[in-house]
Design an enzyme around this catalytic site. Structure first.
Site, PDB file in Angstrom:
ATOM      1  N   CYS A  86       0.818  -1.227   0.000  1.00 12.41           N
ATOM      2  CA  CYS A  86       0.000   0.000   0.000  1.00 12.41           C
ATOM      3  C   CYS A  86       0.849   1.274   0.000  1.00 12.41           C
ATOM      4  CB  CYS A  86      -0.953   0.006   1.188  1.00 12.41           C
ATOM      5  SG  CYS A  86      -2.132  -1.344   1.119  1.00 12.41           S
TER       6      CYS A  86
ATOM      7  N   HIS B 220      -3.054   7.624   2.036  1.00 10.44           N
ATOM      8  CA  HIS B 220      -3.474   6.294   1.574  1.00 10.44           C
ATOM      9  C   HIS B 220      -4.825   6.003   2.219  1.00 10.44           C
ATOM     10  CE1 HIS B 220      -3.903   2.152   0.779  1.00 10.44           C
ATOM     11  NE2 HIS B 220      -3.611   1.752   1.996  1.00 10.44           N
TER      12      HIS B 220
ATOM     13  N   ASN C  40     -10.071   0.330  -0.111  1.00  9.86           N
ATOM     14  CA  ASN C  40      -8.603   0.376  -0.094  1.00  9.86           C
ATOM     15  C   ASN C  40      -8.093  -0.199  -1.423  1.00  9.86           C
ATOM     16  OD1 ASN C  40      -5.880  -0.021   0.306  1.00  9.86           O
ATOM     17  ND2 ASN C  40      -6.093  -0.888   2.361  1.00  9.86           N
TER      18      ASN C  40
END
Ligand code: UT7
Length: 317
Positions: free
Chosen positions: A114, A244, A274
């Site tokens: 990520c 993020h 996500n």
């Protein structure tokens, strides 16, 4: 004056199919209420058979090139951050290079889960500052729907698919561009968030969510402090936080730490869930195109992901 890497193009792609929390609740033991209150997620985009890590990356790259009014042939580096490549090799980035019709330059993938987009941005900036590249495409593209266990409610509700891209161009003028990046990793925490394979087993994602959450709050706090200190700034100097998008509670915690109201934070987790390395460039593209982020704005990016990896980037648009 030294070389700076300016962000001159933005693009993104989201799969056509949208899956709501209610739809998931028909298949597994979960609820819209649980997912919304614990994560802020209301829906996610899920790739169809014709939507791949490469195809989505190409769409986002084309949009970024159009935005910058630059032809693909002028690009000399393509760096793709992905944890979900379509193939073991060649790299997603060389498939993108071919699809864009580039006849030169170099292209490679980078894995930092990520945090991948922040790591890729920092890498591309280093190539630009060293003079090895003048124009670089930095892309995050992910199809986590192909690596989550759709029976595991603790992970499958969290992720979505998509891609985002930025174009970086070398510039010696003005004060815009990447001002600093700070990267970290600690492999001692590798087992908190990992994917099996691909050479050994079918890739499946595993996450100790609560532990990752704890690390995210602490490590993101320290890496944004690092960015502010390196530039002699305070949280209130930041025009936009583009974090993020893993969990709204983590995002709200970071906004509070920086003393920023939520209306100066770009939030997409409610609609995109996500999307790992794609989440920041997707959010950046949205906020630049709808006029929230304007030329001259100071923008702070931060991310944490499997590795553990974490990092921040401070930009002036
Ligand atoms: O992007 C890379 C980095 N990733 C992150 O930053 C993610 C960080 N972690 C998180 O965002 C959160 O930890 C999660 C959203 C993954 C989980 O939220 P939580 O508040 O930490 O929940 P939990 O794991 O402590 O689970 C609480 C309860 C458990 O039940 P018990 O043991 O208390 O009876 C879970 O079994 O919620 C249960 N649960 C669910 N219930 C309904 C877990 N998943 C679900 C679900 N639906 N989908």
């Amino acid at each position: 004056m030294s070389l700076r890497a300016r962000l001159t193009g933005f693009g993104s792609y989201l799969p056509k199919r949208v899956v709501t929390n209610a739809e998931l609740a028909e298949r597994i033991e979960t609820s819209d209420e649980w997912i919304r209150t614990r994560t802020g997620i209301a829906q996610r985009h899920i790739a169809g058979d014709d939507e791949t890590a490469v195809s989505m990356a190409v769409e986002s790259a084309r949009a970024a090139l159009d935005y910058a009014k630059i032809s693909a042939d002028a690009v000399d580096a393509v760096i793709v951050a992905t944890a979900t490549p379509d193939q073991g090799f060649p790299a997603t980035a060389v498939r993108v290079q071919a699809a864009l019709g580039m006849s030169g330059g170099f292209a490679f993938d980078l894995t930092a889960a990520c945090s991948g987009f922040v790591f890729a941005l920092s890498t591309a900036e280093a190539f630009i500052r060293s003079g090895q590249a003048k124009k670089a495409l930095v892309i995050g593209t992910e199809v986590y729907s192909r690596i989550v266990d759709w029976e595991d409610r603790t992970t499958c509700v969290l992720f979505g698919d998509g891609a985002g891209a930025v174009l970086l161009e070398a510039s010696e003028e003005g004060d815009s561009g990447i001002l600093s990046t700070h990267l970290h990793s600690d492999g001692a925490f590798g087992d908190l968030l990992f994917v099996d394979g691909p050479s050994t087993e079918k890739p499946v994602l595993h996450m100790q969510g609560r532990d990752v959450f704890r690390h995210a709050v602490a490590k993101l706090s320290s890496v944004v402090d690092e960015a502010l200190a390196a530039n002699g700034l305070a949280g209130e100097d930041i025009a936009w936080l583009v974090p993020h998008q893993a969990n709204l509670r983590i995002i709200e915690g970071m906004a509070k730490k920086l003393d920023l109201p939520l209306d100066r934070v770009v939030v997409t987790v409610d609609r995109h869930a996500n999307t790992s390395a794609a989440s920041i460039p997707l959010a950046l593209d949205e906020a630049v195109r709808d006029g929230r982020i304007k030329p001259g704005d100071l923008v702070l990016l931060e991310a944490l992901g499997g590795g553990l990896t974490w990092g921040s980037a401070l930009l002036r648009l």
